[in-house]
Design an enzyme around this catalytic site. Sequence first.
Site, short mmCIF file in Angstrom:
data_model
loop_
_atom_site.label_atom_id
_atom_site.label_comp_id
_atom_site.label_asym_id
_atom_site.label_seq_id
_atom_site.Cartn_x
_atom_site.Cartn_y
_atom_site.Cartn_z
N ASP A 170 -9.80 2.41 2.23
CA ASP A 170 -9.71 1.76 3.54
C ASP A 170 -10.24 2.64 4.66
O ASP A 170 -10.97 2.18 5.55
CB ASP A 170 -8.25 1.42 3.87
CG ASP A 170 -7.78 0.13 3.23
OD1 ASP A 170 -8.63 -0.71 2.88
OD2 ASP A 170 -6.55 -0.04 3.08
N LYS A 183 0.81 -1.22 0.00
CA LYS A 183 0.00 0.00 0.00
C LYS A 183 0.84 1.27 0.00
O LYS A 183 0.46 2.27 -0.62
CB LYS A 183 -0.95 0.00 1.20
CG LYS A 183 -2.02 -1.08 1.12
CD LYS A 183 -2.95 -1.03 2.31
CE LYS A 183 -3.99 -2.15 2.23
NZ LYS A 183 -4.99 -2.06 3.31
#
Length: 518
Positions: free
Chosen positions: A338, A300
């Site tokens: 997220d 990420k």
Amino acid sequence: MTLLCVPLVSKTVEQMVADMAAAKACGADLVEFRLDHLSNFDPRRDLHLLLGDRLLPALVTYSYFIYEFLPNWEGGEYEGDDKQRFQALCLAMELGAEYVDVELKVAEDFVRLISEKKPENFKLIISSHNYQSTPSSEELSSLVARIQAAGADIVKIATTAVDIVDVARMFQVIVHCQVPMIGLVMGEKGLISRLLCPKYGGYLTFGTLGAGKESAPGQPTISDLLNVYNIRQIGTDTKVFGIIGKPVGHSKSPILHNAAFKSAGLNAVYVSFLVDVLADFLNAYSSADFAGFSCTIPHKEAAVRCCDEVDPIAKSIGAVNTIVKRPTDGKLIGYNTDYVGAISAIEDGIRGSKGVGKDETVSPLAGKVFVVIGAGGAGKALAYGAKEKGAKVVIANRTYERARELANLIGGHALTLAELENFHPEDGMILANTTSIGMQPNVDETPLRKQALGAYAVVFDAVYTPKVTRLLREAEESGATVVGGLEMFIRQAMGQFELFTNLAAPENLFREIVKKHI
């Protein structure tokens, strides 16, 4: 159309016949009889039983035993001589087998043997297996030429993926091959070679009847090929999406997104990419057909650097979990879904426990001590989201330097995991685990001992396999409201679907699939 072949690797003829019926019921186009797996194989007796009243077209293979110290052998369980093998394969051909597979190293002798007996509708597959690596594009092309020259009706090359970028070379060779070709890359990193066969014109791909019935490393089940990946609908124009991670085999994202694509009538497929180096992967799969990616551990943060443009929120977080390839210019655009998914799930969990509606103006996180375990991509997203909602954020990480770095970035406090065990400035705190601690198969692990959980009113765990982790179970036993990772998973996936497709996410379908499969 790429054919679906089920390998039959049973030890008895009777079980192979039963497995052939199961393969037909599953939707297979043909079966592969692995004669080398049969115990006490008698060609004249057993081939009549296998081929006499067969329910499906048959590919017959009788391969060498592969020893660790003889890596160039061809990956079977037969230890006899070629004469006996050839006699059995010739008999299979005479009994009507549609295909026979022989290794390149003995192909010349076998072609000479059958030259005047070859039935009109019979196809000879000549194969080469490499159990160490995948050669260069030039070497693969040269190998294709050698196999063609040996007399193959169908070329088969199976290599091993050292890196997922190896598969791109196999795709390139399949597309340019002038004869039918089976090109597969073994191992988990090579899985996409089996799933995306129809896109590149592969002659067939293998799908097993179940776990433990593989004839080569990395074969998916035929059920997954048909029902998860919708392989019958994959064609040259199909757009490819997928989840990039390491590990990635546990992810349920393919089940979710493929069902959503199918429901929306989109010509798209979603697969798993086991990736070592993100930049190398994105460079190897830079064509417009690879249209979007989900990013999970540990990529990420690297995704921020690899994208051409990054959404301001994702840039502030310092982590990207969604990459979209912009159709107009092919540039990679990074986003983060997220933080919304996790924070909204935690807020709703708190509201639900208090019987408060969603329409309240102040976040239930405001003013609360919000402890984030982990300083990776998901940790950054949770920390950013909690800070935006007015929480007092604390970062706990195994390495203090990483915790301090993130804490300084968002204006919070840093601790080591050891220090967190005795951290208790007030009651009613919120805890969010963003690490993989407790994920299958390590289900007995937990990031924080049960004795330390009494100070928390709410505990969230981003891990969703298993649904109830040890952390959540012990937190609930300690009196906390618990919020599982599935809710974050659903919500962030909905955000990704909308970024991938510009369509509203089918929330009810997502929840139905999660309930059924996870």
